[in-house]
Design a protein around this motif. Structure first.
Motif, PDB file in Angstrom:
ATOM      1  N   VAL A  92      45.563  -3.153   3.867  1.00 33.18           N
ATOM      2  CA  VAL A  92      46.970  -3.501   3.632  1.00 33.18           C
ATOM      3  C   VAL A  92      47.800  -2.246   3.908  1.00 33.18           C
ATOM      4  CG1 VAL A  92      48.670  -4.309   1.954  1.00 33.18           C
ATOM      5  CG2 VAL A  92      46.338  -5.258   1.927  1.00 33.18           C
ATOM      6  N   PRO A  93      48.740  -2.316   4.878  1.00 34.77           N
ATOM      7  CA  PRO A  93      49.425  -1.112   5.356  1.00 34.77           C
ATOM      8  C   PRO A  93      50.663  -0.710   4.562  1.00 34.77           C
ATOM      9  CG  PRO A  93      50.076  -2.962   6.700  1.00 34.77           C
ATOM     10  CD  PRO A  93      49.070  -3.484   5.693  1.00 34.77           C
ATOM     11  N   GLU A  94      50.674  -0.970   3.287  1.00 32.39           N
ATOM     12  CA  GLU A  94      51.825  -0.604   2.466  1.00 32.39           C
ATOM     13  C   GLU A  94      51.363  -0.375   1.030  1.00 32.39           C
ATOM     14  OE1 GLU A  94      54.198  -4.384   1.230  1.00 32.39           O
ATOM     15  OE2 GLU A  94      53.542  -4.684   3.287  1.00 32.39           O
ATOM     16  N   PRO A  95      52.218   0.255   0.226  1.00 33.58           N
ATOM     17  CA  PRO A  95      51.833   0.454  -1.179  1.00 33.58           C
ATOM     18  C   PRO A  95      51.591  -0.892  -1.873  1.00 33.58           C
ATOM     19  CG  PRO A  95      53.763   1.770  -0.615  1.00 33.58           C
ATOM     20  CD  PRO A  95      53.505   0.843   0.548  1.00 33.58           C
ATOM     21  N   LEU A  96      50.638  -0.896  -2.796  1.00 29.33           N
ATOM     22  CA  LEU A  96      50.277  -2.126  -3.501  1.00 29.33           C
ATOM     23  C   LEU A  96      51.052  -2.234  -4.799  1.00 29.33           C
ATOM     24  CD1 LEU A  96      46.403  -2.023  -3.006  1.00 29.33           C
ATOM     25  CD2 LEU A  96      48.147  -3.011  -1.513  1.00 29.33           C
ATOM     26  N   ASP A  97      51.823  -3.300  -4.917  1.00 36.35           N
ATOM     27  CA  ASP A  97      52.577  -3.553  -6.135  1.00 36.35           C
ATOM     28  C   ASP A  97      51.600  -4.107  -7.173  1.00 36.35           C
ATOM     29  OD1 ASP A  97      54.772  -3.739  -7.795  1.00 36.35           O
ATOM     30  OD2 ASP A  97      55.815  -5.251  -6.606  1.00 36.35           O
ATOM     31  N   MET A  98      51.284  -5.387  -7.106  1.00 39.69           N
ATOM     32  CA  MET A  98      50.274  -5.984  -7.983  1.00 39.69           C
ATOM     33  C   MET A  98      49.082  -6.428  -7.149  1.00 39.69           C
ATOM     34  SD  MET A  98      50.194  -9.588 -10.056  1.00 39.69           S
ATOM     35  CE  MET A  98      51.413  -9.220 -11.308  1.00 39.69           C
ATOM     36  N   VAL A  99      47.886  -6.134  -7.637  1.00 40.21           N
ATOM     37  CA  VAL A  99      46.661  -6.672  -7.045  1.00 40.21           C
ATOM     38  C   VAL A  99      46.206  -7.808  -7.954  1.00 40.21           C
ATOM     39  CG1 VAL A  99      44.252  -6.239  -6.460  1.00 40.21           C
ATOM     40  CG2 VAL A  99      46.000  -4.517  -5.930  1.00 40.21           C
ATOM     41  N   ASN A 100      46.193  -9.027  -7.403  1.00 41.23           N
ATOM     42  CA  ASN A 100      45.793 -10.226  -8.120  1.00 41.23           C
ATOM     43  C   ASN A 100      44.405 -10.619  -7.627  1.00 41.23           C
ATOM     44  OD1 ASN A 100      46.592 -13.684  -7.890  1.00 41.23           O
ATOM     45  ND2 ASN A 100      46.106 -12.631  -9.768  1.00 41.23           N
ATOM     46  N   VAL A 101      43.454 -10.783  -8.551  1.00 41.06           N
ATOM     47  CA  VAL A 101      42.052 -10.968  -8.181  1.00 41.06           C
ATOM     48  C   VAL A 101      41.585 -12.402  -8.429  1.00 41.06           C
ATOM     49  CG1 VAL A 101      39.698 -10.140  -8.553  1.00 41.06           C
ATOM     50  CG2 VAL A 101      41.625  -8.543  -8.739  1.00 41.06           C
ATOM     51  N   PHE A 102      41.177 -13.050  -7.344  1.00 39.57           N
ATOM     52  CA  PHE A 102      40.545 -14.366  -7.376  1.00 39.57           C
ATOM     53  C   PHE A 102      39.117 -14.229  -6.866  1.00 39.57           C
ATOM     54  CE2 PHE A 102      44.829 -16.150  -7.448  1.00 39.57           C
ATOM     55  CZ  PHE A 102      44.670 -17.292  -8.207  1.00 39.57           C
ATOM     56  N   ARG A 103      38.332 -13.398  -7.488  1.00 38.44           N
ATOM     57  CA  ARG A 103      36.929 -13.181  -7.149  1.00 38.44           C
ATOM     58  C   ARG A 103      36.125 -13.335  -8.438  1.00 38.44           C
ATOM     59  NH1 ARG A 103      35.043 -14.222  -3.334  1.00 38.44           N
ATOM     60  NH2 ARG A 103      33.398 -12.688  -3.424  1.00 38.44           N
ATOM     61  N   PRO A 104      34.834 -13.604  -8.333  1.00 38.28           N
ATOM     62  CA  PRO A 104      34.019 -13.730  -9.541  1.00 38.28           C
ATOM     63  C   PRO A 104      34.058 -12.449 -10.391  1.00 38.28           C
ATOM     64  CG  PRO A 104      32.809 -14.507  -7.618  1.00 38.28           C
ATOM     65  CD  PRO A 104      34.066 -13.858  -7.106  1.00 38.28           C
ATOM     66  N   SER A 105      33.852 -12.609 -11.677  1.00 40.47           N
ATOM     67  CA  SER A 105      33.874 -11.467 -12.597  1.00 40.47           C
ATOM     68  C   SER A 105      32.966 -10.338 -12.128  1.00 40.47           C
ATOM     69  CB  SER A 105      33.463 -11.909 -14.006  1.00 40.47           C
ATOM     70  OG  SER A 105      34.429 -12.772 -14.552  1.00 40.47           O
ATOM     71  N   ALA A 106      31.801 -10.684 -11.575  1.00 40.28           N
ATOM     72  CA  ALA A 106      30.857  -9.660 -11.117  1.00 40.28           C
ATOM     73  C   ALA A 106      31.420  -8.820  -9.971  1.00 40.28           C
ATOM     74  CB  ALA A 106      29.548 -10.315 -10.682  1.00 40.28           C
ATOM     75  N   ASP A 107      32.350  -9.369  -9.201  1.00 43.23           N
ATOM     76  CA  ASP A 107      32.968  -8.646  -8.083  1.00 43.23           C
ATOM     77  C   ASP A 107      34.211  -7.869  -8.490  1.00 43.23           C
ATOM     78  OD1 ASP A 107      31.029  -9.906  -6.558  1.00 43.23           O
ATOM     79  OD2 ASP A 107      32.419 -11.330  -5.624  1.00 43.23           O
ATOM     80  N   ALA A 108      34.713  -8.127  -9.676  1.00 46.31           N
ATOM     81  CA  ALA A 108      35.993  -7.548 -10.097  1.00 46.31           C
ATOM     82  C   ALA A 108      35.970  -6.023 -10.142  1.00 46.31           C
ATOM     83  CB  ALA A 108      36.416  -8.108 -11.453  1.00 46.31           C
ATOM     84  N   LEU A 109      34.867  -5.431 -10.560  1.00 50.12           N
ATOM     85  CA  LEU A 109      34.808  -3.973 -10.661  1.00 50.12           C
ATOM     86  C   LEU A 109      35.045  -3.316  -9.302  1.00 50.12           C
ATOM     87  CD1 LEU A 109      34.431  -1.399 -12.293  1.00 50.12           C
ATOM     88  CD2 LEU A 109      31.958  -1.657 -11.967  1.00 50.12           C
ATOM     89  N   ASP A 110      34.419  -3.828  -8.253  1.00 46.13           N
ATOM     90  CA  ASP A 110      34.613  -3.255  -6.924  1.00 46.13           C
ATOM     91  C   ASP A 110      36.071  -3.397  -6.465  1.00 46.13           C
ATOM     92  OD1 ASP A 110      31.997  -2.378  -6.677  1.00 46.13           O
ATOM     93  OD2 ASP A 110      31.336  -4.206  -5.638  1.00 46.13           O
TER      94      ASP A 110
END
Length: 136
Positions: free
Chosen positions: A63-81
């Protein structure tokens, strides 16, 4: 955990990790609803070029710009990465959707001083807080 409605009220762009093309999935309907209420959505999905008519990126690092909010729709096990990548890039806030919980990810975000929410639905919080963004 940070105040979800306060984070949402202070956010204009939501980078959605795990955004889906499938209208039957919440990873499609929730970001689409947020877009319809005035938030800018940037999808992150390595398997598509566009979602909602918006360019999709294969990873947060792309993503070529600063990140405002990162919203995660991945399994809990993937959230740490995902949270590690968001912290490295300097995301302003991190939000794990309903039913996504990861204690290590929470500790990492909190240690970095990044407002963090887990196990909450963006669309529900938007509706409860009667929040909308002004488009344009």
């Amino acid at each position: 955990m940070s105040d979800p409605r306060e984070i949402l009220a202070g956010t204009s762009t939501i980078v959605v990790v795990g955004a889906s093309r499938d209208p039957g999935k919440s990873a499609h309907s929730v970001p689409l609803q947020m877009m319809r209420h005035g938030w800018r959505i940037i999808p992150v999905n390595p398997f598509v070029d566009q979602i909602f008519g918006v360019r999709a990126y294969p990873s947060l690092a792309d993503v070529p710009e600063p990140l405002d909010m990162v919203n995660v729709f991945r399994p809990s096990a993937d959230a740490l990465d995902v949270v590690k990548a968001a912290v490295e890039i300097g995301a302003r806030s991190i939000w794990l959707q309903q039913d996504i919980v990861n204690a290590e990810a929470r500790r990492l975000a909190e240690a970095a001083g990044i407002p963090y929410v887990e196990d909450r639905c963006l669309a529900v919080e938007r509706a409860l807080g009667r929040l909308s963004r002004v488009s344009g």
